[in-house]
Design an enzyme around this catalytic site. Structure first.
Site, PDB file in Angstrom:
ATOM      1  N   ARG A  61      14.958 -15.221 -11.474  1.00  0.00           N
ATOM      2  CA  ARG A  61      14.488 -14.193 -10.535  1.00  0.00           C
ATOM      3  C   ARG A  61      15.305 -12.900 -10.656  1.00  0.00           C
ATOM      4  NH1 ARG A  61      15.996 -15.422  -5.451  1.00  0.00           N
ATOM      5  NH2 ARG A  61      15.084 -17.496  -5.614  1.00  0.00           N
ATOM      6  N   TYR A 114      -1.822   7.989  -2.396  1.00  0.00           N
ATOM      7  CA  TYR A 114      -2.627   6.913  -2.976  1.00  0.00           C
ATOM      8  C   TYR A 114      -3.151   6.026  -1.830  1.00  0.00           C
ATOM      9  CZ  TYR A 114      -3.369   2.812  -6.019  1.00  0.00           C
ATOM     10  OH  TYR A 114      -3.890   1.742  -6.690  1.00  0.00           O
ATOM     11  N   ASP A 186       6.341   9.138  -5.438  1.00  0.00           N
ATOM     12  CA  ASP A 186       5.460   8.407  -6.348  1.00  0.00           C
ATOM     13  C   ASP A 186       5.289   9.303  -7.573  1.00  0.00           C
ATOM     14  OD1 ASP A 186       3.297   7.375  -7.784  1.00  0.00           O
ATOM     15  OD2 ASP A 186       2.353   6.533  -5.990  1.00  0.00           O
ATOM     16  N   LYS A 211       0.119   2.379 -15.412  1.00  0.00           N
ATOM     17  CA  LYS A 211      -0.617   3.528 -15.931  1.00  0.00           C
ATOM     18  C   LYS A 211      -0.089   3.924 -17.320  1.00  0.00           C
ATOM     19  CE  LYS A 211      -2.828   3.257 -12.081  1.00  0.00           C
ATOM     20  NZ  LYS A 211      -2.474   3.853 -10.814  1.00  0.00           N
TER      21      LYS A 211
HETATM   22  C1  PLP Z   1      -2.380   3.167  -9.538  1.00  0.00           C
HETATM   23  C2  PLP Z   1      -1.419   3.861  -8.656  1.00  0.00           C
HETATM   24  C3  PLP Z   1      -0.528   3.132  -7.870  1.00  0.00           C
HETATM   25  C4  PLP Z   1      -0.572   1.629  -7.768  1.00  0.00           C
HETATM   26  O1  PLP Z   1      -0.279   0.958  -8.934  1.00  0.00           O
HETATM   27  P1  PLP Z   1      -0.804  -0.551  -9.179  1.00  0.00           P
HETATM   28  O2  PLP Z   1       0.004  -0.998 -10.324  1.00  0.00           O
HETATM   29  O3  PLP Z   1      -2.275  -0.432  -9.465  1.00  0.00           O
HETATM   30  O4  PLP Z   1      -0.536  -1.323  -7.928  1.00  0.00           O
HETATM   31  C5  PLP Z   1       0.369   3.839  -7.113  1.00  0.00           C
HETATM   32  N1  PLP Z   1       0.413   5.172  -7.120  1.00  0.00           N
HETATM   33  C6  PLP Z   1      -0.433   5.909  -7.867  1.00  0.00           C
HETATM   34  C7  PLP Z   1      -0.337   7.400  -7.826  1.00  0.00           C
HETATM   35  C8  PLP Z   1      -1.378   5.279  -8.648  1.00  0.00           C
HETATM   36  O5  PLP Z   1      -2.238   6.014  -9.347  1.00  0.00           O
END
Ligand code: PLP
Length: 401
Positions: A61, A114, A186, A211
């Site tokens: 972990r 988001y 973010d 992403k």
């Molecule tokens: C896709 C996204 C997330 C979340 O990511 P996941 O891996 O799909 O949970 C958070 N912030 C932004 C800006 C995103 O585009």
């Protein structure tokens, strides 16, 4: 602090985390799968237990060499003191927030965040007795008036989701730090490289590595890189909440990182070409691409960012659901689907009424349909031709009515 230039970052993406202690002499770290770690002696076991904060094998972990290599790489790329890993971007956001609030606290959240971030605040934080105040993405100095004695987090996302407002992060961070408030960002759109979070006084930079880092639409992964001030607390509390990820997923993220520089370059070049083409199209009201002056907060993009990528939105002059459906259903190269940052082009539409629930203090001031595209690595002229035909289908529907 990272003062990396764009050129240095491109090199760092190739070299980061490739320490011989993780790679054992080959190019890439091995995929080390583990729950149990076995010790040779009581002394060795006890030493590993004390080394909790370090990168020592102790129990699955806490991570293995594969995780340690990627965590090192993320710190080399973004800066900061350490990187915590989560099973997806949403888990990175919720765990980072949970690590810095208690019942009775208050947080400031950007209104155009988001959507699942908003839902997390409205459902989970609310249930815990943590209050959320949403603020206009363009608030700037005005944030001061929303700070309360119990405010512990200022959360930013720049550019914001879907409507793409670029925020004045350094101004917000400066004001938050007058009150000892933790500043989270973010940083998914900038992929951790086009906006260097620790140069702008962010405390914790969060990414959906799902992403651009992974880059191939085949892994869910989240990262949170923290500065010296916040790292211990973030690491400890995320660990207590049981956050861990598979070494196979981490390996793929590490592989994605190696080509991210060249991928982002192509995404940027193609998206600028598509955005400029859209900007002169008679059906398009305006384009929300951070690198174009028509995007809210473009001046902060100009000042703070090193580049852009393939994700942006454009707003049509009208809103007509059946015309939008005709546009979307006939696309050849753009697929409909959530997420972005992979090699493929994607398209989604938001009718203006959908923002009634997505935004509570900053209704976007346009009345047409918003279309968000991710410009992938296909031939850009084929992508433009696809959009041209889509807009032609749209106009036929609008005219029939
Ligand atoms: C896709 C996204 C997330 C979340 O990511 P996941 O891996 O799909 O949970 C958070 N912030 C932004 C800006 C995103 O585009």
């Amino acid at each position: 602090m990272s003062k990396n230039t764009k050129q240095q970052l491109e090199t760092t993406l190739v070299t980061a985390g490739r320490d011989k202690k993780w790679t054992n002499g080959v190019v890439n770290p091995s995929v080390q799968r583990a729950s149990t770690v076995v010790f040779n002696s009581v002394k060795e076991k006890n030493a590993a237990a004390i080394e909790r904060k370090g990168k020592t094998l102790f129990y699955g972990r806490r991570g293995t060499q594969t995780h340690f290599a990627f965590q090192d790489a993320m710190v080399e790329v973004e800066g900061g003191a350490g990187c915590a890993l989560y099973p997806c971007g949403t888990a990175a956001i919720s765990n980072a927030i949970l690590s810095f609030v208690k019942t009775g606290d208050h947080i400031l959240m950007v209104d155009a965040c988001y959507e699942p971030t908003r839902d997390f605040c409205d459902v989970i934080l609310k249930k815990m007795g943590v209050e959320t105040t949403y603020y206009d993405p363009s608030i700037g100095e005005g944030i001061r008036e929303l700070i309360q004695p119990n405010t512990t987090i200022l959360f930013t996302e720049s550019p914001c989701s879907i409507t793409m407002e670029v925020q004045d992060v350094p101004t917000l961070a400066r004001i938050a730090h007058e009150q000892d408030i933790v500043v989270m960002l973010d940083n998914t759109w900038a992929a951790g490289v086009n906006f260097s979070p620790f140069d702008f006084d962010v405390d914790i930079s969060i990414q959906a590595a799902t992403k651009y880092i992974v880059g191939h639409s085949d892994v869910m992964l989240g990262t949170a890189v923290a500065n010296e001030r916040c790292w211990d607390q973030l690491q400890e509390q995320s660990y207590l909440m049981g956050q861990c990820v598979s070494p196979d997923d981490v390996y793929l993220a590490m592989r994605g990182l190696r080509t991210m520089g060249v991928r982002l370059k192509q995404h940027q070049e193609s998206s600028l070409k598509v955005a400029n083409w859209l900007a002169q199209h008679p059906l398009v009201d305006h384009v929300r691409h951070p690198a174009l002056p028509s995007c809210p907060g473009h001046e902060f993009y100009q000042r703070d960012f090193k580049g852009c990528n393939g994700l942006f939105s454009f707003v049509l002059k009208q809103s007509d659901t059946s015309a939008t459906t005709a546009l979307l259903d006939g696309m050849k190269h753009f697929s409909m689907g959530f997420s972005w940052g992979g090699f493929e082009s994607l398209i989604l539409a938001n009718e203006p009424r959908s923002f009634n629930s997505l935004r509570t203090v900053s209704n976007p001031n346009f009345s047409g349909t918003l279309i968000r595209v991710h410009i992938g690595l296909e031939n850009v002229d084929e992508l433009i031709a696809d959009l041209e035909q889509g807009l032609e289908r749209y106009s036929q529907h609008v005219n029939i009515k």
